[in-house]
Write an enzyme that holds these catalytic residues in place. Sequence first.
Site, PDB file in Angstrom:
ATOM      1  N   CYS A 106       0.835  -1.204   0.000  1.00  0.00           N
ATOM      2  CA  CYS A 106       0.000   0.000   0.000  1.00  0.00           C
ATOM      3  C   CYS A 106       0.876   1.263   0.000  1.00  0.00           C
ATOM      4  O   CYS A 106       1.511   1.574  -0.992  1.00  0.00           O
ATOM      5  CB  CYS A 106      -0.991  -0.035   1.158  1.00  0.00           C
ATOM      6  SG  CYS A 106      -2.372   1.124   0.956  1.00  0.00           S
ATOM      7  N   HIS A 204      -3.699  -5.071   0.423  1.00  0.00           N
ATOM      8  CA  HIS A 204      -3.195  -5.527   1.722  1.00  0.00           C
ATOM      9  C   HIS A 204      -3.275  -7.045   1.832  1.00  0.00           C
ATOM     10  O   HIS A 204      -4.280  -7.585   2.313  1.00  0.00           O
ATOM     11  CB  HIS A 204      -4.004  -4.890   2.856  1.00  0.00           C
ATOM     12  CG  HIS A 204      -3.690  -3.462   3.111  1.00  0.00           C
ATOM     13  ND1 HIS A 204      -2.646  -3.058   3.914  1.00  0.00           N
ATOM     14  CD2 HIS A 204      -4.270  -2.329   2.655  1.00  0.00           C
ATOM     15  CE1 HIS A 204      -2.602  -1.732   3.952  1.00  0.00           C
ATOM     16  NE2 HIS A 204      -3.571  -1.266   3.198  1.00  0.00           N
ATOM     17  N   GLU A 206      -1.832  -8.803   3.941  1.00  0.00           N
ATOM     18  CA  GLU A 206      -1.740  -9.173   5.359  1.00  0.00           C
ATOM     19  C   GLU A 206      -3.040  -8.935   6.126  1.00  0.00           C
ATOM     20  O   GLU A 206      -3.220  -9.482   7.220  1.00  0.00           O
ATOM     21  CB  GLU A 206      -0.595  -8.404   6.024  1.00  0.00           C
ATOM     22  CG  GLU A 206      -0.913  -7.002   6.496  1.00  0.00           C
ATOM     23  CD  GLU A 206      -1.044  -5.953   5.388  1.00  0.00           C
ATOM     24  OE1 GLU A 206      -1.202  -4.759   5.731  1.00  0.00           O
ATOM     25  OE2 GLU A 206      -0.999  -6.315   4.195  1.00  0.00           O
TER      26      GLU A 206
END
Length: 259
Positions: A106, A204, A206
């Site tokens: 990001c 993202h 994660e």
Amino acid sequence: MKIAAGTLPEKRYALFLAARDSDYVKKVYGGYFNVFLSAFAEEGERWDLFRVVDGEFPEMKELHKYDGFVLSGSPYDAYGNDLWIHKLCFFLQTLYHMEKKVLGICFGHQVLCRALGGRVGKSITGWDIGLRKVRIVKDCLLNDLVGAEYAAEAPLPPNSLAIIECHQDEVWEVPSGAEIIAFSEKTGVEMFTFGDHIMGIQGHPEYTKDILCNLIDRLLGNGCIERGLAEDAKLALEISEPDRKCWERICRNFLKGRS
């Protein structure tokens, strides 16, 4: 933090955290560091945390000891002039010339582009929040990214993966010599690589869905987004799933030199 080592030589990685832990993430996960460890770390590795948003960086003389670096998202603008962002750009330029593995997520994706000569700025189409289908430029490339063994065991969607997104800035132009490897209907540069040691991902990999839902609530409460956008994003999360296992595999393979 150190993960128990086996008989192989210990590999060492660093997380450059460009955001401060939210109360929710601290309570549920113990901080963003643990979120990244869960997604990317493996047995026999050491991971160190540097809160770059607070001006915490490794010593330059220590950089050679690391096998790779991960740069997180952030509420700050990658094109901003904060002192820590300028220092971060210098570190990223140094790591590039050292040919160290660097994965930007990001904000990290955007600031990598800035540091290496690309252009970033506000998206003219506004916020992108929720799930987004990212199109990989070639079917064969997706197989390469996730690895042949994984691709053989788990059927992959044709050249596209769903990922959690939360950004209002984007890459306008990648550095000279970099390659765009994924895009979406909303964002022209969803992924890029620069040589075999730099990778940026706009989404993202994660994030879990609950982390994004809490972030949506905070953005709505702060007046950063409109209620309609928040409701649409949450609805999409209820009816669909991100391809988290594939994204984690892509990131791990890149960091560990398996792709």
